[in-house]
Design a protein around this motif. Structure first.
Motif, PDB file in Angstrom:
ATOM      1  N   ARG A   1       0.822  -1.208   0.000  1.00  0.00           N
ATOM      2  CA  ARG A   1       0.000   0.000   0.000  1.00  0.00           C
ATOM      3  C   ARG A   1       0.857   1.260   0.000  1.00  0.00           C
ATOM      4  O   ARG A   1       0.531   2.231  -0.701  1.00  0.00           O
ATOM      5  CB  ARG A   1      -0.926  -0.011   1.224  1.00  0.00           C
ATOM      6  N   VAL A   2       1.948   1.258   0.767  1.00  0.00           N
ATOM      7  CA  VAL A   2       2.810   2.441   0.876  1.00  0.00           C
ATOM      8  C   VAL A   2       4.267   2.010   0.737  1.00  0.00           C
ATOM      9  O   VAL A   2       4.697   1.037   1.360  1.00  0.00           O
ATOM     10  CB  VAL A   2       2.605   3.160   2.222  1.00  0.00           C
ATOM     11  N   GLU A   3       4.987   2.754  -0.085  1.00  0.00           N
ATOM     12  CA  GLU A   3       6.429   2.562  -0.245  1.00  0.00           C
ATOM     13  C   GLU A   3       7.148   3.814   0.243  1.00  0.00           C
ATOM     14  O   GLU A   3       6.781   4.929  -0.116  1.00  0.00           O
ATOM     15  CB  GLU A   3       6.759   2.321  -1.720  1.00  0.00           C
ATOM     16  N   VAL A   4       8.189   3.630   1.056  1.00  0.00           N
ATOM     17  CA  VAL A   4       9.073   4.733   1.436  1.00  0.00           C
ATOM     18  C   VAL A   4      10.472   4.385   0.952  1.00  0.00           C
ATOM     19  O   VAL A   4      10.884   3.218   1.008  1.00  0.00           O
ATOM     20  CB  VAL A   4       9.054   5.011   2.954  1.00  0.00           C
ATOM     21  N   SER A   5      11.199   5.382   0.473  1.00  0.00           N
ATOM     22  CA  SER A   5      12.502   5.106  -0.122  1.00  0.00           C
ATOM     23  C   SER A   5      13.480   6.229   0.194  1.00  0.00           C
ATOM     24  O   SER A   5      13.090   7.351   0.523  1.00  0.00           O
ATOM     25  CB  SER A   5      12.378   4.942  -1.640  1.00  0.00           C
ATOM     26  N   ILE A   6      14.758   5.886   0.088  1.00  0.00           N
ATOM     27  CA  ILE A   6      15.826   6.869   0.248  1.00  0.00           C
ATOM     28  C   ILE A   6      16.925   6.510  -0.737  1.00  0.00           C
ATOM     29  O   ILE A   6      17.190   5.329  -0.992  1.00  0.00           O
ATOM     30  CB  ILE A   6      16.353   6.892   1.695  1.00  0.00           C
ATOM     31  N   ALA A   7      17.555   7.536  -1.318  1.00  0.00           N
ATOM     32  CA  ALA A   7      18.638   7.305  -2.264  1.00  0.00           C
ATOM     33  C   ALA A   7      19.670   8.412  -2.137  1.00  0.00           C
ATOM     34  O   ALA A   7      19.337   9.559  -1.828  1.00  0.00           O
ATOM     35  CB  ALA A   7      18.105   7.239  -3.701  1.00  0.00           C
ATOM     36  N   ARG A   8      20.921   8.056  -2.370  1.00  0.00           N
ATOM     37  CA  ARG A   8      22.013   9.019  -2.454  1.00  0.00           C
ATOM     38  C   ARG A   8      22.599   8.945  -3.862  1.00  0.00           C
ATOM     39  O   ARG A   8      23.037   7.890  -4.306  1.00  0.00           O
ATOM     40  CB  ARG A   8      23.084   8.706  -1.418  1.00  0.00           C
ATOM     41  N   GLN A   9      22.568  10.061  -4.574  1.00  0.00           N
ATOM     42  CA  GLN A   9      23.160  10.164  -5.903  1.00  0.00           C
ATOM     43  C   GLN A   9      24.472  10.940  -5.813  1.00  0.00           C
ATOM     44  O   GLN A   9      24.528  11.993  -5.177  1.00  0.00           O
ATOM     45  CB  GLN A   9      22.233  10.898  -6.873  1.00  0.00           C
TER      46      GLN A   9
ATOM     47  N   ILE B   1       8.162   8.824  -1.105  1.00  0.00           N
ATOM     48  CA  ILE B   1       7.011   8.079  -0.610  1.00  0.00           C
ATOM     49  C   ILE B   1       6.045   7.895  -1.768  1.00  0.00           C
ATOM     50  O   ILE B   1       5.864   8.803  -2.589  1.00  0.00           O
ATOM     51  CB  ILE B   1       6.328   8.790   0.591  1.00  0.00           C
ATOM     52  N   LYS B   2       5.484   6.699  -1.855  1.00  0.00           N
ATOM     53  CA  LYS B   2       4.548   6.372  -2.920  1.00  0.00           C
ATOM     54  C   LYS B   2       3.381   5.596  -2.317  1.00  0.00           C
ATOM     55  O   LYS B   2       3.600   4.675  -1.514  1.00  0.00           O
ATOM     56  CB  LYS B   2       5.223   5.520  -3.999  1.00  0.00           C
ATOM     57  N   ALA B   3       2.160   5.943  -2.683  1.00  0.00           N
ATOM     58  CA  ALA B   3       0.978   5.265  -2.177  1.00  0.00           C
ATOM     59  C   ALA B   3       0.183   4.674  -3.332  1.00  0.00           C
ATOM     60  O   ALA B   3      -0.077   5.358  -4.327  1.00  0.00           O
ATOM     61  CB  ALA B   3       0.099   6.241  -1.385  1.00  0.00           C
ATOM     62  N   ARG B   4      -0.177   3.408  -3.205  1.00  0.00           N
ATOM     63  CA  ARG B   4      -1.043   2.774  -4.210  1.00  0.00           C
ATOM     64  C   ARG B   4      -2.459   3.273  -3.997  1.00  0.00           C
ATOM     65  O   ARG B   4      -3.050   3.065  -2.934  1.00  0.00           O
ATOM     66  CB  ARG B   4      -0.978   1.253  -4.091  1.00  0.00           C
ATOM     67  N   LEU B   5      -3.008   3.920  -5.006  1.00  0.00           N
ATOM     68  CA  LEU B   5      -4.340   4.508  -4.892  1.00  0.00           C
ATOM     69  C   LEU B   5      -5.428   3.472  -5.119  1.00  0.00           C
ATOM     70  O   LEU B   5      -6.367   3.349  -4.326  1.00  0.00           O
ATOM     71  CB  LEU B   5      -4.488   5.650  -5.898  1.00  0.00           C
ATOM     72  N   PHE B   6      -5.342   2.742  -6.223  1.00  0.00           N
ATOM     73  CA  PHE B   6      -6.349   1.728  -6.545  1.00  0.00           C
ATOM     74  C   PHE B   6      -5.833   0.851  -7.676  1.00  0.00           C
ATOM     75  O   PHE B   6      -4.859   1.178  -8.351  1.00  0.00           O
ATOM     76  CB  PHE B   6      -7.683   2.375  -6.942  1.00  0.00           C
TER      77      PHE B   6
END
Length: 290
Positions: free
Chosen positions: A92-100, A123-128
Motif C-alpha cells: 500500500r505504501v512505499e518509502v525510499s531513500i537514495a544518495r546520488q 514516498i509512494k501510495a497505491r491509490l487503486f
C-alpha cells in the motif's frame, strides 16, 4: 565513454554471491515474479529512469518487505553512482531513500569540484487497481523530496534553490500474451517538477522557476520468466539559460534469476548536459529484495 570493466567486476561478483546465497534466505514476499519492477536512479520502484505504479519488493496486502540497490551509469563526461533502499508496507505504501553522486569526469578540473551529490526521500501510495487483473491497471501517487549536498556549482549556473519536491502520478498495466504470446508491461507517469537534470543541478532557474508537467513512459516485454527487455523515455524541463536540457531515454534488459535478486543493464542517452554534448553510455543496477 569511460571504461567500466574495473568497476563492473565487484558488482558482478556481488550478483554471483547473492544468487548462490539466496536459497538459504526466507522468501521476500508472495506477489508474483518480477511484479516489483527494479529501482529507479531516484530510489523508487520502476525502471531505471521512470517510476512505475508498482511498489518495491514482493510484499502482498498482508506483508511488508523492501529492496536495497546499487546502480552506476557511465556516460562520456560523467559518472553517476546511486545507493538506495525502499520499504513496502502491505503493498500500500512505499518509502525510499537514495544518495546520488555525480562524478564530474571532464568538468572537475575546470570547475574546481570533483562531484555533485543529492539525497532523495520518497514516498509512494497505491491509490487503486492491480497491475495484473484490473482493467485499467494499478495507479499510484508519489513524492520525491530532493536535497542538494553541493550547491556552489548549481547556484553559479543559475539554479534558484538547493532543494525541491517532485510529485508524480503513475499508472501501470500488464497485458497478458500481448506480443507473440508474451506479457507486456506498459507504464505512464506524469511528473510535476522544477528539477534541473533530476535535481543534480538544483531547482528552478533564470529561464523558468515554476512547476511543469513532464510525461514519462516505459514498456517492458517479458521474454520469459527471468528476462525482461524494454525502453523508457523521460521528458525534462528546461529551466537554465546557460545550457539546454534534453530528454532522457534508455533501452534496457533485466535479469531476475531469483525473487531475491535482479540485475538491470541499459544503454542510456541523456542528451547534452551542462553544455557537453551527446552523453551516452552504459547503466548497470543490482537490486536485492527482502
Amino acid at each position: 565513454m569511460t571504461h567500466c570493466s574495473n568497476h563492473g567486476a565487484p558488482v558482478l561478483a556481488l550478483v554471483a554471491g547473492l544468487t548462490l546465497a539466496t536459497p538459504a534466505l526466507a522468501d521476500p514476499g508472495s506477489r508474483l515474479w518480477a511484479t516489483g519492477g527494479v529501482t529507479t536512479i531516484e530510489g523508487s520502484a520502476g525502471g531505471g529512469l521512470v517510476p512505475w505504479a508498482l511498489l518495491a519488493g514482493y510484499a502482498s496486502d498482508q506483508e511488508w518487505g523492501g529492496t536495497v540497490t546499487l546502480s552506476r551509469a557511465e556516460v562520456d563526461d560523467f559518472t553517476l553512482n546511486v545507493t538506495g533502499a525502499a520499504l513496502n508496507w502491505h503493498n500500500r505504501v512505499e518509502v525510499s531513500i537514495a544518495r546520488q553522486t555525480l562524478d564530474l569526469d571532464t568538468l572537475g578540473a575546470t570547475l574546481g569540484e570533483d562531484e555533485l551529490s543529492q539525497d532523495i526521500f520518497g514516498i509512494k501510495a497505491r491509490l487503486f487497481g492491480d497491475v495484473l487483473y484490473s482493467d485499467y491497471g494499478q495507479w499510484s501517487l508519489g513524492l520525491q523530496h530532493k536535497r542538494q549536498r553541493d550547491f556552489d556549482i548549481p547556484e553559479a549556473i543559475g539554479a534558484d534553490d538547493d532543494q525541491g519536491t517532485d510529485v508524480y502520478l503513475s499508472g501501470s498495466k500488464l497485458f497478458f500474451a500481448a506480443v507473440a504470446d508474451r506479457n507486456l508491461l506498459v507504464n505512464a507517469t506524469v511528473r510535476g517538477t522544477r528539477a534541473n537534470q533530476g535535481g543534480l543541478l538544483g531547482f528552478g532557474g533564470d529561464r523558468n522557476d515554476s512547476y511543469k508537467a513532464m510525461l514519462e513512459t516505459s514498456v517492458g516485454l517479458f521474454l520469459n520468466r527471468s528476462w525482461i527487455a524494454g525502453a523508457e523515455y523521460r521528458h525534462k524541463p528546461d529551466n537554465l539559460g546557460f545550457a539546454t536540457e534534453d530528454d532522457w531515454w534508455d533501452a534496457f534488459v533485466a535479469w531476475v534469476p531469483d525473487r531475491r535478486v535482479s540485475v538491470t543493464a541499459a544503454w542510456t542517452d541523456l542528451g547534452d548536459i551542462a553544455g557537453l554534448e551527446d552523453q551516452r553510455g552504459l547503466y548497470l543496477s543490482l537490486q536485492g529484495s527482502f
